[in-house]
Motif scaffolding. Structure first.
Motif, PDB file in Angstrom:
ATOM      1  N   LEU A 128       0.861  -1.185   0.000  1.00  0.00           N
ATOM      2  CA  LEU A 128       0.000   0.000   0.000  1.00  0.00           C
ATOM      3  C   LEU A 128       0.895   1.232   0.000  1.00  0.00           C
ATOM      4  O   LEU A 128       1.723   1.403   0.892  1.00  0.00           O
ATOM      5  CB  LEU A 128      -0.895  -0.025   1.234  1.00  0.00           C
ATOM      6  CG  LEU A 128      -1.913   1.096   1.434  1.00  0.00           C
ATOM      7  CD1 LEU A 128      -2.886   1.143   0.268  1.00  0.00           C
ATOM      8  CD2 LEU A 128      -2.663   0.895   2.734  1.00  0.00           C
ATOM      9  N   VAL A 129       0.759   2.073  -1.029  1.00  0.00           N
ATOM     10  CA  VAL A 129       1.600   3.264  -1.180  1.00  0.00           C
ATOM     11  C   VAL A 129       0.738   4.488  -1.402  1.00  0.00           C
ATOM     12  O   VAL A 129      -0.192   4.454  -2.214  1.00  0.00           O
ATOM     13  CB  VAL A 129       2.563   3.111  -2.388  1.00  0.00           C
ATOM     14  CG1 VAL A 129       3.533   4.277  -2.431  1.00  0.00           C
ATOM     15  CG2 VAL A 129       3.307   1.790  -2.326  1.00  0.00           C
ATOM     16  N   LYS A 130       1.021   5.561  -0.694  1.00  0.00           N
ATOM     17  CA  LYS A 130       0.253   6.796  -0.893  1.00  0.00           C
ATOM     18  C   LYS A 130       0.980   7.709  -1.874  1.00  0.00           C
ATOM     19  O   LYS A 130       2.210   7.644  -2.031  1.00  0.00           O
ATOM     20  CB  LYS A 130       0.019   7.518   0.431  1.00  0.00           C
ATOM     21  CG  LYS A 130       1.197   8.246   1.020  1.00  0.00           C
ATOM     22  CD  LYS A 130       0.797   8.928   2.322  1.00  0.00           C
ATOM     23  CE  LYS A 130       1.941   9.744   2.907  1.00  0.00           C
ATOM     24  NZ  LYS A 130       2.270  10.945   2.117  1.00  0.00           N
ATOM     25  N   GLY A 131       0.205   8.537  -2.542  1.00  0.00           N
ATOM     26  CA  GLY A 131       0.778   9.478  -3.480  1.00  0.00           C
ATOM     27  C   GLY A 131       1.588  10.555  -2.785  1.00  0.00           C
ATOM     28  O   GLY A 131       1.423  10.817  -1.591  1.00  0.00           O
ATOM     29  N   GLU A 132       2.439  11.196  -3.557  1.00  0.00           N
ATOM     30  CA  GLU A 132       3.282  12.252  -3.005  1.00  0.00           C
ATOM     31  C   GLU A 132       2.431  13.425  -2.530  1.00  0.00           C
ATOM     32  O   GLU A 132       1.507  13.866  -3.216  1.00  0.00           O
ATOM     33  CB  GLU A 132       4.273  12.721  -4.073  1.00  0.00           C
ATOM     34  CG  GLU A 132       5.313  13.697  -3.552  1.00  0.00           C
ATOM     35  CD  GLU A 132       6.341  14.055  -4.604  1.00  0.00           C
ATOM     36  OE1 GLU A 132       7.233  14.867  -4.304  1.00  0.00           O
ATOM     37  OE2 GLU A 132       6.238  13.520  -5.732  1.00  0.00           O
TER      38      GLU A 132
END
Length: 393
Positions: A128-132
């Motif tokens: 799970l990765v969040k946007g910048e």
């Protein structure tokens, strides 16, 4: 109990996509004797916006009596804004994804070694990765489905979950315990190929802090399956009722992106009837408190200065565990029937799963050795080994 840990690399930098073509997924008719019942669950899908990413888990349990010939896992992220969050499953088999302007459905195949046998569970990591520069709160639904031509009950093959980004700060412990399948000889330090009645073994576990605060103090509570017990006493660990073993260190600091590895020595009863999957094992990890960010930055995990650090009880909502759903993981002990020669016997030193599950991220890989490179939206992606990232377009 004195725990030891190792630093893991940022989970955000480990979650990358590599472009390339993949083979189409066929669904053949099942072979005789492969009929079974698979079930899907998930944990760890809530994260603080104070970190770049985390590892969640899709867990595939084999509740039947056969080993399936083929298993696919599909993750529908079509309702997830992938400019805010990306949710990517990882297997040792090939993966593809549909979608022109946005990600829609990931389809990944389990390779032969990942397919769970009767009584076993395969934990599929989902990054799970969040946007910048993205912050919470944000919540969106995701559907995870498993498919197999050998599954005789599809009522437990699909789940709908919420993937959530929260502005809260806190500790976020994650636990992973693989099933125990091999013996371990403590005199010679060697691992056997299987586990037989009367053998000793290691319950290997990893605990990672994926939050943005340091956990102060750590309590591990193991519940062992029936016919399994602690092989010998451990300093700092106490044996309790109902086959529980509690290991506690109130001074240990588990910092952000740090992994604790722990091995619990166990022994299987000599009179257990095998082959059998001894289920009901579990590990729960709980932090006693949390350090404020400024205290975490100014302290070393090995030499904390508690006179200058502010520690609050984990029950305080401001510092509660961000996502308790992944604080516990179940495991089974797989005991083989004694064959010719009997006994577990010697083998190679323990270098398999003990080489790291969550901790593999620290080596610049995502668990199974998959490295991913984020590129422009494409219809298909394939996971490749580190150093082999090549576009086949």
């Amino acid at each position: 109990m004195i725990f030891r840990s190792r630093r893991a690399a940022s989970l955000a930098t480990a979650a990358l996509l590599a472009s390339g073509a993949v083979a189409a997924f066929g669904v053949p008719a099942h072979a005789a004797g492969t009929e079974t019942d698979l079930a899907i669950t998930a944990a760890g899908t809530r994260m603080t916006d104070g970190v770049g990413g985390k590892i969640a888990w899709a867990k595939i349990a084999n509740q039947g009596e056969g080993t399936p010939s083929k298993v696919l896992i599909k993750v529908d992220v079509s309702k997830l804004d992938d400019n805010k969050l990306i949710f990517v499953p990882i297997t040792n088999g090939e993966c593809s994804v549909t979608g022109e302007t946005k990600l829609e459905v990931f389809t990944c195949e389990l390779n032969k070694g990942e397919i769970p046998k009767p009584g076993e569970t395969t934990e599929v990591p989902v990054v799970l990765v969040k946007g910048e520069d993205v912050s919470g709160p944000y919540t969106a639904p995701v559907t995870i489905t498993i498919e197999s031509p050998d599954d005789t009950d599809d009522s437990n093959n699909s789940i709908k979950i919420d993937v959530e980004l929260t502005p809260e700060s806190g500790v976020d412990l994650g636990v992973i315990v693989p099933d125990v399948k091999t013996s371990f000889d403590f005199d010679s330090g060697t691992e056997g190929k299987k586990l037989y009645p009367g053998d000793t073994a290691l319950v290997y576990s990893e605990v990672v802090n994926q939050g943005n605060l340091t956990a102060q103090g750590l309590k591990l509570t193991f519940r062992l399956p029936e016919h399994v017990s602690l092989a010998f006493p451990l300093g700092g660990c106490e044996t309790g009722a109902e086959r529980t073993v509690v290991c506690d260190d109130k001074d240990f600091l588990l910092e952000q992106d740090t992994v604790l590895r722990f091995e619990l020595p166990v022994v299987v009863d000599e009179d257990v009837e095998a082959p059998v999957a001894l289920t009901g094992g579990s590990l729960e990890a709980v932090a006693h408190g949390a350090l404020k960010p400024e205290a975490r930055i100014s302290k070393q995990a090995t030499k904390p200065d508690f006179d200058r650090a502010e520690v609050r009880e984990i029950e305080d909502s401001e510092f509660a565990d961000i996502d308790p759903s992944d604080n516990t993981d179940d495991f089974a002990v797989i005991v083989a029937a004694t064959g010719n020669g009997g006994g577990g016997g010697g083998g190679l030193p323990v270098t398999g799963v003990q080489a790291g599950v969550i901790g593999a991220v620290g080596g610049g890989v995502v668990l199974a050795g998959a490295a991913m490179l984020l590129v422009s939206r494409r219809r298909r992606v394939v996971l490749v080994a580190p150093g082999d990232e090549k576009s086949s377009s």
